[in-house]
Design a protein around this motif. Sequence first.
Motif, PDB file in Angstrom:
ATOM      1  N   LYS A 138      -3.941  -4.156  15.840  1.00 46.90           N
ATOM      2  CA  LYS A 138      -4.731  -5.270  15.290  1.00 46.90           C
ATOM      3  C   LYS A 138      -4.868  -5.166  13.784  1.00 46.90           C
ATOM      4  N   LYS A 139      -5.061  -3.965  13.296  1.00 47.21           N
ATOM      5  CA  LYS A 139      -5.252  -3.767  11.855  1.00 47.21           C
ATOM      6  C   LYS A 139      -3.976  -3.212  11.216  1.00 47.21           C
ATOM      7  N   PRO A 140      -3.604  -3.726  10.058  1.00 50.30           N
ATOM      8  CA  PRO A 140      -2.352  -3.322   9.409  1.00 50.30           C
ATOM      9  C   PRO A 140      -2.478  -2.002   8.660  1.00 50.30           C
ATOM     10  N   PHE A 141      -1.336  -1.333   8.507  1.00 49.32           N
ATOM     11  CA  PHE A 141      -1.314  -0.090   7.726  1.00 49.32           C
ATOM     12  C   PHE A 141       0.081   0.094   7.140  1.00 49.32           C
ATOM     13  N   TYR A 142       0.177  -0.032   5.810  1.00 46.67           N
ATOM     14  CA  TYR A 142       1.431   0.147   5.076  1.00 46.67           C
ATOM     15  C   TYR A 142       1.355   1.439   4.264  1.00 46.67           C
ATOM     16  N   TYR A 143       2.510   2.093   4.090  1.00 49.45           N
ATOM     17  CA  TYR A 143       2.503   3.320   3.290  1.00 49.45           C
ATOM     18  C   TYR A 143       3.846   3.517   2.593  1.00 49.45           C
ATOM     19  N   MET A 144       3.816   4.348   1.547  1.00 51.95           N
ATOM     20  CA  MET A 144       5.014   4.806   0.856  1.00 51.95           C
ATOM     21  C   MET A 144       4.968   6.333   0.797  1.00 51.95           C
ATOM     22  N   HIS A 145       6.061   6.958   1.167  1.00 51.26           N
ATOM     23  CA  HIS A 145       6.167   8.413   1.073  1.00 51.26           C
ATOM     24  C   HIS A 145       7.493   8.725   0.408  1.00 51.26           C
ATOM     25  N   ALA A 146       7.416   9.081  -0.852  1.00 49.00           N
ATOM     26  CA  ALA A 146       8.632   9.353  -1.613  1.00 49.00           C
ATOM     27  C   ALA A 146       8.279  10.125  -2.877  1.00 49.00           C
ATOM     28  N   ALA A 147       9.247  10.864  -3.377  1.00 51.95           N
ATOM     29  CA  ALA A 147       9.119  11.565  -4.658  1.00 51.95           C
ATOM     30  C   ALA A 147       7.857  12.425  -4.722  1.00 51.95           C
ATOM     31  N   PHE A 150       2.254  10.212  -1.734  1.00 50.28           N
ATOM     32  CA  PHE A 150       1.922   9.357  -0.597  1.00 50.28           C
ATOM     33  C   PHE A 150       0.935   8.293  -1.067  1.00 50.28           C
ATOM     34  N   GLU A 151       1.193   7.041  -0.650  1.00 48.76           N
ATOM     35  CA  GLU A 151       0.337   5.930  -1.048  1.00 48.76           C
ATOM     36  C   GLU A 151       0.217   4.993   0.148  1.00 48.76           C
ATOM     37  N   PHE A 152      -0.976   4.447   0.382  1.00 44.70           N
ATOM     38  CA  PHE A 152      -1.188   3.583   1.550  1.00 44.70           C
ATOM     39  C   PHE A 152      -2.061   2.397   1.175  1.00 44.70           C
ATOM     40  N   SER A 153      -1.999   1.354   2.020  1.00 49.40           N
ATOM     41  CA  SER A 153      -2.773   0.157   1.756  1.00 49.40           C
ATOM     42  C   SER A 153      -2.825  -0.727   2.996  1.00 49.40           C
TER      43      SER A 153
END
Length: 621
Positions: A138-147, A150-153
């Motif tokens: 139901k709730k969204p979760f985006y992330y970046m894992h590189a270099a 870690f970053e999420f939003s």
Amino acid sequence: MCGIYGTTGVYSDQDITAKLNLMRFRGPDYSDFRRVGPVTVGHNRLAIVDLDKRSNQPFTYQHLTIVFNGEVYNYLALKENLIKIGYSFSTDSDTEVITAAYLAYGDRCVEYFNGMFAFVIYDSKTNSFFGARDRLGKKPFYYMHAAGGFEFSSQPAALARNKNLTTDTEALNRYFIWGYVPEPASAWNEIKKIPAGCSFRYHIDKDHLTIKKYWEMTTENGSHFQGNYQDAKNNLSSLLDDAVKIRLGADVSLGVFLSGGIDSSLIAALAARHISKPKTFSVQFTDKNFDESSYAADVAKYLKTDHHTVVCDVSEGLSLIQDFGKYYDEPFADPSAIPSLLLSKYTKSMVTVALSGDGGDESFMGYTRYRWLNHADNLFKCPLPVRKWFSSLLSLAPNDKIQRIAQGLRTTDTGALYALMLGGLNYEWLDNPEAGLAVPFMDVWSKKDMSFLQKMSVFDIKTYLNGDINTKVDRATMAFAIEARAPLMDYRIVNFAQQLPVDFKFKANNQKRILKDVLYDLVPAHYFDRPKRGFSIPIRHWFRNELKEYVLDELSASSLKNIPGVNVQAALTMIQEHLSGKHNRSLHIWKLLVFKQWQQNQRLKLSVNPAPPIIRPSLTV
């Protein structure tokens, strides 16, 4: 219901503020960020439970800092148990309960939560992030894992802002088939989604990310429930009543989205058991071929609710279409998002929380396509050459729906047929439509121990409900700071439905059989004696009339050349087929319009629109 953000990267206060402002509409009541050791976490709050500033986020509990989007509906019972084993609380919020549960139960805490959520806890003792997404997505979760970071939003715009990201062409192929980008991919190579029902742990020192599945839906074909039909109906009625009851807890005004169909009427009827004269809301279309508001009004009158009707005409629709990419910041092409946005826009003045009937069709086999595809499954037992011959005969018919069936019979198997049918078939305008068919969970179609109806139900819950319905409702409601709660998506009900024999749900073309029988004990059956119709807008007619010039301007040959994977001449022919009235290609036109708007937003580098300033009072932690 909120927007969350966090990073191990180094950004200025101005950059963090800009990222939060991109999704400020998700949480207009309070916004803040905090730097804790090597991480920065931020939060936009829509205050629902414990409105006091003591429950603002980021929230600190002992050595934990949390940002949380959603609701844990059983938090009071959890809190009582945690108090018994020695935990104390300074707020009345579910946020604090999540942190205490993490201390008490570790990573398994998510198994105790009944709700919709995406949260991240920074644990300073282990120097790690722990987070999770609710069971049904139901709730969204985006992330970046590189270099090494870690970053999420909650939304990808905050991650993509001012970065030179690359487009995931495979994901976009899937978008043009399905109308959304299926998890775990996103429209960008560098951004991913945490899948529904998964938790994760990111160890900062080791730069190591682990994603773990903590919940899997029961999918055995009715092998667990041992009682008779009446037993099942009684059990389901009790589960539904409790699912609605626990979703009525809020410190703000609350209502129900009421379309007048089976699912929303059931939720409204159960809500009326627990609260006096609940507010109900429906959409009225000026095109009578799409308008079902009178049915909603009849049900509301029977239930004695405080009913309100929102009118949707083409001018309202165009206004929301032009702003679509602000809220749906990844390509998303379900046209019913437009009335969902409109409903949220006008109900916000009266309520902050709204219950919906989402989830009933998937678990209880309610979509019309289940009926005729169940018959089509028998045709797929014939060899492909025979089906192609039969297809060539059907393609001579003038009826558009029959021609679509004819095209479907030429597909390799029922799984591929189902995928193409969900997206509208007719993909001659794509260079390589087969590239978009493969998504996670396609293996459902090869399972030997499940009926075809059961396969459709399971597949829809894992894909369509998650990627389409949940995305549509989350973005549409959060665009205007409304929290939508879906009792039929309580995981207990989803599991129970999967344990039932198929004929309890679908028997002799009686779809949602058991759900209807529970409803008919509350609202007489004659209120629903009509064919099922989806929640849609007259976009087919708008594109041929009031929005014809808009379509031609936006989807010119020069514009289509900039869309990867599109055969320009075939796309122009497809558009003309629709405008001339020869075929209904509105869904494909909408996909192209949405994609073009997304492209334009990317070229703007997601610059921040003026937004309210970050509110950062001094806090004692």
